[in-house]
Design an enzyme around this catalytic site. Structure first.
Site, PDB file in Angstrom:
ATOM      1  N   HIS A  61       0.850  -1.190   0.000  1.00 53.48           N
ATOM      2  CA  HIS A  61       0.000   0.000   0.000  1.00 53.48           C
ATOM      3  C   HIS A  61       0.886   1.242   0.000  1.00 53.48           C
ATOM      4  CE1 HIS A  61      -3.579   2.308   0.355  1.00 53.48           C
ATOM      5  NE2 HIS A  61      -3.317   2.753   1.573  1.00 53.48           N
ATOM      6  N   HIS A  73      -3.568   8.965   0.928  1.00 49.74           N
ATOM      7  CA  HIS A  73      -3.488   7.682   0.233  1.00 49.74           C
ATOM      8  C   HIS A  73      -4.830   7.376  -0.428  1.00 49.74           C
ATOM      9  CE1 HIS A  73      -5.222   5.268   3.815  1.00 49.74           C
ATOM     10  NE2 HIS A  73      -5.245   6.544   4.145  1.00 49.74           N
ATOM     11  N   CYS A 162      -3.765   2.572  -5.556  1.00 50.67           N
ATOM     12  CA  CYS A 162      -2.961   3.469  -4.723  1.00 50.67           C
ATOM     13  C   CYS A 162      -1.576   3.720  -5.314  1.00 50.67           C
ATOM     14  CB  CYS A 162      -2.843   2.910  -3.309  1.00 50.67           C
ATOM     15  SG  CYS A 162      -2.073   1.260  -3.224  1.00 50.67           S
TER      16      CYS A 162
END
Length: 232
Positions: A61, A73, A162
């Site tokens: 991530h 994010h 992401c």
């Protein structure tokens, strides 16, 4: 419940031991530092515009550090679509919100604390600088791009996730090394000569066993392995 559990493995890792987590938080609050992947001991202060990575079980991530212990994010989230309640939207995203966001292709660029972003995992800093062919933009420009994109954005697990978000913010290009590697692996598995040969044998056998031999089905049985063979 299986899809929900699978999604939790992808995006969320279990929290560490409470004592260890408390010790780590005290260290971060005292020095404002976080680990970087070098020799496992080096520490570095987070700076505005840094690209942060958090390893998950299956994927990584990504986020952009904005300063003040805040991280922007991009995450799948259904809540901004079904509700206008800002209090509920700003709460930590649950597994069900993640799952529905992925299925509905809905997401949001949100700002959370470093602790909520990391969720107990090690944070890696700017490791993309070593593999990306483009130089990083100025730190302030990186942070401003991330701040400008806050809010609801269409989400795609493969085509805009992401990693695409942070790559655009820091390098000015929309790409994902994870997506590329995943598609490359799938291509090797599906578009291979072995698959083409197996399809050429199994297709006619299946049609004969079902008694469904027609001009159209025969054409498909011949064309499909041929296309796989040419693409392999």
């Amino acid at each position: 419940m299986f899809p929900l559990q699978l999604l939790a493995l992808i995006f969320i890792t279990p929290r560490r031991d409470v004592k260890e987590e408390r010790r780590q938080r005290e260290e971060e609050e005292a020095g404002g530092r976080t680990r970087r992947r070098t020799d496992g001991k080096h520490q570095r202060i987070l700076r505005r515009g840094d690209l942060l990575e958090v390893p998950r079980t299956l994927f990584t991530h990504f986020g952009i550090y904005l300063g003040g212990r805040r991280v922007a994010h991009f995450i799948p989230d259904i809540m901004p679509v079904v509700s206008s309640d800002q209090y509920r939207i700003k709460q930590m995203v649950t597994n069900s919100r993640l799952l529905l966001g992925v299925l509905a292709k809905c997401g949001s660029v949100r700002v959370d604390s470093v602790e909520d972003f990391a969720y107990g995992s090690e944070i890696l800093i700017n490791t993309m600088d070593e593999v990306c062919s483009r130089p990083a933009l100025q730190a302030e420009e990186v942070a401003r791009r991330a701040e400008k994109l806050q809010g609801h954005v269409s989400y795609s697990l493969l085509w805009y996730n992401c990693e695409h978000f942070v790559m655009y913010c820091r390098y000015g290009t929309v790409m994902s090394f994870q997506t590329f590697q995943f598609c490359k692996t799938v291509r090797k598995l599906l578009l291979s000569r072995r698959v083409a040969k197996a399809t050429a044998v199994m297709g006619p056998c299946l049609l004969l066993s079902l008694g469904a031999v027609t001009a159209y089905s025969a054409l498909v049985a011949v064309l499909l392995p041929f296309l796989i063979w040419m693409a392999s």
